[in-house]
Every structure is written in C-alpha cells, then in structure tokens.
Design a protein around this motif. Structure first.
Motif, PDB file in Angstrom:
ATOM      1  N   ALA A  21       0.826  -1.208   0.000  1.00 42.45           N
ATOM      2  CA  ALA A  21       0.000   0.000   0.000  1.00 42.45           C
ATOM      3  C   ALA A  21       0.862   1.261   0.000  1.00 42.45           C
ATOM      4  CB  ALA A  21      -0.936   0.005   1.200  1.00 42.45           C
ATOM      5  N   ALA A  22       2.142   1.135   0.330  1.00 44.27           N
ATOM      6  CA  ALA A  22       3.052   2.275   0.315  1.00 44.27           C
ATOM      7  C   ALA A  22       3.452   2.651  -1.105  1.00 44.27           C
ATOM      8  CB  ALA A  22       4.300   1.956   1.133  1.00 44.27           C
ATOM      9  N   LEU A  23       3.182   1.776  -2.061  1.00 42.96           N
ATOM     10  CA  LEU A  23       3.520   2.044  -3.456  1.00 42.96           C
ATOM     11  C   LEU A  23       2.468   2.927  -4.112  1.00 42.96           C
ATOM     12  CD1 LEU A  23       4.460  -1.590  -4.556  1.00 42.96           C
ATOM     13  CD2 LEU A  23       6.044   0.294  -4.124  1.00 42.96           C
ATOM     14  N   PRO A  24       2.864   3.706  -5.120  1.00 39.62           N
ATOM     15  CA  PRO A  24       1.865   4.448  -5.909  1.00 39.62           C
ATOM     16  C   PRO A  24       0.890   3.469  -6.570  1.00 39.62           C
ATOM     17  CG  PRO A  24       4.074   5.264  -6.348  1.00 39.62           C
ATOM     18  CD  PRO A  24       4.227   4.019  -5.523  1.00 39.62           C
ATOM     19  N   ALA A  25      -0.307   3.923  -6.868  1.00 36.65           N
ATOM     20  CA  ALA A  25      -1.381   3.063  -7.385  1.00 36.65           C
ATOM     21  C   ALA A  25      -0.982   2.304  -8.653  1.00 36.65           C
ATOM     22  CB  ALA A  25      -2.635   3.883  -7.635  1.00 36.65           C
ATOM     23  N   ASP A  26      -0.286   2.962  -9.586  1.00 36.61           N
ATOM     24  CA  ASP A  26       0.079   2.266 -10.823  1.00 36.61           C
ATOM     25  C   ASP A  26       1.075   1.131 -10.565  1.00 36.61           C
ATOM     26  OD1 ASP A  26       1.939   4.291 -10.192  1.00 36.61           O
ATOM     27  OD2 ASP A  26       2.536   4.573 -12.275  1.00 36.61           O
ATOM     28  N   TYR A  27       1.968   1.319  -9.611  1.00 32.95           N
ATOM     29  CA  TYR A  27       2.909   0.259  -9.258  1.00 32.95           C
ATOM     30  C   TYR A  27       2.193  -0.872  -8.513  1.00 32.95           C
ATOM     31  CZ  TYR A  27       6.865   3.140 -10.650  1.00 32.95           C
ATOM     32  OH  TYR A  27       7.769   3.879 -11.377  1.00 32.95           O
ATOM     33  N   GLN A  28       1.214  -0.540  -7.691  1.00 31.14           N
ATOM     34  CA  GLN A  28       0.425  -1.572  -7.010  1.00 31.14           C
ATOM     35  C   GLN A  28      -0.292  -2.443  -8.035  1.00 31.14           C
ATOM     36  OE1 GLN A  28      -2.235  -0.163  -3.930  1.00 31.14           O
ATOM     37  NE2 GLN A  28      -0.745   1.364  -3.260  1.00 31.14           N
ATOM     38  N   ARG A  29      -0.839  -1.824  -9.069  1.00 31.91           N
ATOM     39  CA  ARG A  29      -1.557  -2.559 -10.105  1.00 31.91           C
ATOM     40  C   ARG A  29      -0.610  -3.512 -10.844  1.00 31.91           C
ATOM     41  NH1 ARG A  29      -5.140  -5.508 -11.917  1.00 31.91           N
ATOM     42  NH2 ARG A  29      -5.802  -5.221 -14.048  1.00 31.91           N
ATOM     43  N   MET A  30       0.594  -3.035 -11.175  1.00 36.79           N
ATOM     44  CA  MET A  30       1.571  -3.895 -11.848  1.00 36.79           C
ATOM     45  C   MET A  30       1.944  -5.076 -10.970  1.00 36.79           C
ATOM     46  SD  MET A  30       4.178  -1.232 -13.606  1.00 36.79           S
ATOM     47  CE  MET A  30       3.646   0.411 -13.204  1.00 36.79           C
ATOM     48  N   LEU A  31       2.130  -4.835  -9.697  1.00 39.92           N
ATOM     49  CA  LEU A  31       2.467  -5.897  -8.750  1.00 39.92           C
ATOM     50  C   LEU A  31       1.342  -6.927  -8.688  1.00 39.92           C
ATOM     51  CD1 LEU A  31       4.763  -6.607  -6.772  1.00 39.92           C
ATOM     52  CD2 LEU A  31       3.539  -5.318  -5.035  1.00 39.92           C
ATOM     53  N   GLU A  32       0.091  -6.465  -8.673  1.00 46.54           N
ATOM     54  CA  GLU A  32      -1.066  -7.368  -8.650  1.00 46.54           C
ATOM     55  C   GLU A  32      -1.121  -8.228  -9.907  1.00 46.54           C
ATOM     56  OE1 GLU A  32      -4.551  -4.960  -8.170  1.00 46.54           O
ATOM     57  OE2 GLU A  32      -3.877  -4.180  -6.238  1.00 46.54           O
ATOM     58  N   ILE A  33      -0.824  -7.633 -11.061  1.00 48.77           N
ATOM     59  CA  ILE A  33      -0.863  -8.375 -12.325  1.00 48.77           C
ATOM     60  C   ILE A  33       0.185  -9.483 -12.323  1.00 48.77           C
ATOM     61  CG2 ILE A  33      -0.428  -8.190 -14.810  1.00 48.77           C
ATOM     62  CD1 ILE A  33      -1.666  -5.335 -14.605  1.00 48.77           C
ATOM     63  N   VAL A  34       1.383  -9.182 -11.862  1.00 52.95           N
ATOM     64  CA  VAL A  34       2.434 -10.205 -11.820  1.00 52.95           C
ATOM     65  C   VAL A  34       2.053 -11.310 -10.834  1.00 52.95           C
ATOM     66  CG1 VAL A  34       4.856 -10.666 -11.286  1.00 52.95           C
ATOM     67  CG2 VAL A  34       4.238  -8.604 -12.551  1.00 52.95           C
ATOM     68  N   GLY A  37      -0.448 -13.646 -12.260  1.00 52.91           N
ATOM     69  CA  GLY A  37       0.076 -14.468 -13.351  1.00 52.91           C
ATOM     70  C   GLY A  37       0.389 -15.885 -12.920  1.00 52.91           C
ATOM     71  N   GLY A  38       0.622 -16.098 -11.641  1.00 54.68           N
ATOM     72  CA  GLY A  38       0.871 -17.436 -11.125  1.00 54.68           C
ATOM     73  C   GLY A  38       2.209 -18.030 -11.522  1.00 54.68           C
ATOM     74  N   GLY A  39       3.088 -17.253 -12.069  1.00 53.33           N
ATOM     75  CA  GLY A  39       4.410 -17.717 -12.489  1.00 53.33           C
ATOM     76  C   GLY A  39       5.117 -16.583 -13.187  1.00 53.33           C
ATOM     77  N   VAL A  46       1.914  -8.008 -19.034  1.00 52.55           N
ATOM     78  CA  VAL A  46       1.518  -6.954 -18.093  1.00 52.55           C
ATOM     79  C   VAL A  46       0.956  -5.771 -18.875  1.00 52.55           C
ATOM     80  CG1 VAL A  46       2.309  -5.362 -16.289  1.00 52.55           C
ATOM     81  CG2 VAL A  46       3.225  -7.685 -16.386  1.00 52.55           C
ATOM     82  N   GLY A  47       1.616  -5.430 -19.973  1.00 50.79           N
ATOM     83  CA  GLY A  47       1.146  -4.335 -20.817  1.00 50.79           C
ATOM     84  C   GLY A  47      -0.242  -4.598 -21.382  1.00 50.79           C
ATOM     85  N   LEU A  76       9.683  -7.279  -6.786  1.00 49.79           N
ATOM     86  CA  LEU A  76       9.585  -8.348  -7.765  1.00 49.79           C
ATOM     87  C   LEU A  76      10.974  -8.965  -7.946  1.00 49.79           C
ATOM     88  CD1 LEU A  76       7.435  -6.687 -10.600  1.00 49.79           C
ATOM     89  CD2 LEU A  76       6.674  -8.378  -8.919  1.00 49.79           C
ATOM     90  N   HIS A  77      11.005 -10.052  -8.688  1.00 53.38           N
ATOM     91  CA  HIS A  77      12.280 -10.681  -9.049  1.00 53.38           C
ATOM     92  C   HIS A  77      12.349 -10.697 -10.568  1.00 53.38           C
ATOM     93  CE1 HIS A  77      15.775 -13.208  -8.790  1.00 53.38           C
ATOM     94  NE2 HIS A  77      15.214 -14.076  -9.616  1.00 53.38           N
ATOM     95  N   LYS A  78      13.454 -10.202 -11.113  1.00 53.61           N
ATOM     96  CA  LYS A  78      13.644 -10.194 -12.563  1.00 53.61           C
ATOM     97  C   LYS A  78      14.592 -11.320 -12.935  1.00 53.61           C
ATOM     98  CE  LYS A  78      14.987  -7.206 -16.391  1.00 53.61           C
ATOM     99  NZ  LYS A  78      15.490  -5.866 -16.754  1.00 53.61           N
ATOM    100  N   LEU A  79      14.113 -12.219 -13.772  1.00 54.52           N
ATOM    101  CA  LEU A  79      14.921 -13.334 -14.243  1.00 54.52           C
ATOM    102  C   LEU A  79      15.879 -12.844 -15.337  1.00 54.52           C
ATOM    103  CD1 LEU A  79      12.103 -16.019 -14.435  1.00 54.52           C
ATOM    104  CD2 LEU A  79      13.772 -15.670 -12.615  1.00 54.52           C
ATOM    105  N   PRO A  80      16.971 -13.571 -15.579  1.00 55.05           N
ATOM    106  CA  PRO A  80      17.950 -13.141 -16.589  1.00 55.05           C
ATOM    107  C   PRO A  80      17.365 -12.929 -17.984  1.00 55.05           C
ATOM    108  CG  PRO A  80      18.854 -14.907 -15.264  1.00 55.05           C
ATOM    109  CD  PRO A  80      17.418 -14.764 -14.868  1.00 55.05           C
TER     110      PRO A  80
END
Length: 88
Positions: A21-34, A37-39, A46-47, A76-80
């Motif tokens: 909840a400390a994140l801006p709304a657009d970043y919260q939405r991106m986090l929710e989408i990831v 995704g379940g994986g 995301v786009g 988040l975690h970014k894979l190579p």
C-alpha cells in the motif's frame, strides 16, 4: 521526489515498508498483475493487462523500466531473460 526538503523514493525499498500500500497506485496494479500471473510474466502480458498497445515499437519500454524498478527495490524478481516473478 522531495517531501519537507528531503528526497523520498516514489517506490520505496521493500525492506523499508511492510505493505505494498506504500507504493503508488500504478505500481500496485503492476504488482497485482504479476502476482495474478501465477508464475513468470512477460512485460508484454503486463502491458496487455494494462491496455498498452504492444504493437507500437517502444511502447512497453516505460513499463519495463517500472517493473525493473520494482525488481531493483525488492518487490519483484527479474529473471535473466527479462521475465518478472513475485518474490518469495
């Protein structure tokens, strides 16, 4: 961004705050989408969920930057291969 003369990160490090909840709304939405995704999730997926037209060259680059910022700050975690997942 500055608050009371001090620099404040728009996207705080995950270790500094307990809740997304400390994140801006657009970043919260991106986090929710990831998370939904379940994986591993591609930036293109995301786009699409955000209604961004991926057929236009370069349209996803700002989104990729925001997702990378979430990864850099521990949300988040970014894979190579450039795919994003939630942190465990």
């Amino acid at each position: 961004m500055q608050v009371a003369g001090r620099s404040v990160l728009k996207v705080p490090h995950r270790s500094e705050v307990v809740d997304a909840a400390a994140l801006p709304a657009d970043y919260q939405r991106m986090l929710e989408i990831v998370k939904a995704g379940g994986g591993p999730v591609m930036v293109k997926a995301v786009g699409a969920e955000l209604g961004i037209d991926a057929s236009v060259p370069g349209r996803l680059e700002p989104l990729r930057g925001k997702l990378s910022k979430l990864a850099d700050r521990g949300w988040l975690h970014k894979l190579p291969n450039g795919i994003f997942t939630t942190r465990l």
